[in-house]
Motif scaffolding. Structure first.
Motif, PDB file in Angstrom:
ATOM      1  N   VAL A 158       0.856  -1.185   0.000  1.00 32.36           N
ATOM      2  CA  VAL A 158       0.000   0.000   0.000  1.00 32.36           C
ATOM      3  C   VAL A 158       0.896   1.242   0.000  1.00 32.36           C
ATOM      4  N   SER A 159       0.535   2.246  -0.777  1.00 33.87           N
ATOM      5  CA  SER A 159       1.327   3.489  -0.821  1.00 33.87           C
ATOM      6  C   SER A 159       1.365   4.143   0.555  1.00 33.87           C
ATOM      7  N   ASP A 184       0.800   7.286   1.436  1.00 30.94           N
ATOM      8  CA  ASP A 184      -0.367   8.132   1.684  1.00 30.94           C
ATOM      9  C   ASP A 184      -1.601   7.307   2.013  1.00 30.94           C
ATOM     10  N   ASP A 185      -1.837   6.241   1.247  1.00 32.40           N
ATOM     11  CA  ASP A 185      -2.999   5.390   1.500  1.00 32.40           C
ATOM     12  C   ASP A 185      -2.871   4.671   2.838  1.00 32.40           C
ATOM     13  N   PHE A 186      -1.657   4.235   3.165  1.00 32.11           N
ATOM     14  CA  PHE A 186      -1.456   3.563   4.438  1.00 32.11           C
ATOM     15  C   PHE A 186      -1.746   4.524   5.592  1.00 32.11           C
ATOM     16  N   ALA A 243      -3.600   7.162   5.676  1.00 30.33           N
ATOM     17  CA  ALA A 243      -5.041   7.445   5.756  1.00 30.33           C
ATOM     18  C   ALA A 243      -5.796   6.260   6.354  1.00 30.33           C
ATOM     19  N   GLY A 244      -5.483   5.057   5.905  1.00 32.51           N
ATOM     20  CA  GLY A 244      -6.156   3.866   6.412  1.00 32.51           C
ATOM     21  C   GLY A 244      -5.836   3.598   7.872  1.00 32.51           C
TER      22      GLY A 244
END
Length: 193
Positions: A142-143, A145-147, A149-150
């Motif tokens: 996972v990128s 930024d996505d990590f 946020a998640g």
């Protein structure tokens, strides 16, 4: 005592060995995590909880871990197909409960397993940092930024609960430190660290 010695079913060593192989992986959801959950279950021991059943649920709760949405379901299905009938349904139910860590108020077994699994949130700073790094390694695909946020969403959801822990003992042992660790990690995620 070795991890293998903590297996609660003496006559199912092949299953134990298969689980040890499954847990022998990089990231947070590894053999150390299993050992820590079992240790915390010992700390939460209660007459209201069937210790062998909850220990088996600990052994299975992340037995399948690939960072997929159905990891817990696949772990529960493994328990259903591999365990003796006396344990299979309850262990599978407990494993499925770990998807959201929201046991019912009248579920002492689910409360104990949930608290033992989430007890890492109250770890000392060095162990907490290793835990957070292990979780990141689990989601290496996972990128950043996505990590962030998640992970922030998961931690914020946990932090919004009136209590992180469902047992009185879990709250006494871990609530304050866990809340401090969550607040610190959330701040780091917001800063992009």
């Amino acid at each position: 005592m070795s991890l293998a010695d903590r297996w609660p079913l003496e006559d199912h060593v092949e299953l134990r060995d298969a689980l040890l192989v499954a847990w022998d992986r990089d990231g947070y959801h590894d053999l150390l995590h299993l050992a820590e959950v079992l240790d915390r279950l010992d700390e939460l021991a209660s007459e209201d909880v069937d210790a062998p059943t909850v220990a088996l649920a600990a052994w299975f709760h992340d037995a399948v871990y690939e960072g997929a949405d159905d990891d817990e379901e696949r772990s529960a299905q493994w328990a259903e197909s591999a365990l003796p009938a006396a344990y299979a349904d309850e262990v599978a139910r407990l494993v499925r409960m770990t998807v959201h860590h929201r046991p019912a108020d009248d579920d002492p077994a689910g409360s104990a397993l949930s608290d033992a699994d989430l007890g890492i949130l109250a770890a000392p700073p060095e162990r907490y940092a290793a835990y957070a790094a292990g979780v990141r390694a689990d989601f290496a695909h996972v990128s950043d930024d996505d990590f962030r946020a998640g992970r922030a969403a998961v931690l914020s959801d946990l932090a919004a609960n009136p209590s992180l822990f469902h047992t009185r003992r879990g709250r006494e042992l871990w609530e304050e430190r866990a809340r401090a660790n969550l607040a610190r990690e959330l701040e780091e995620l917001r800063r992009g660290e």
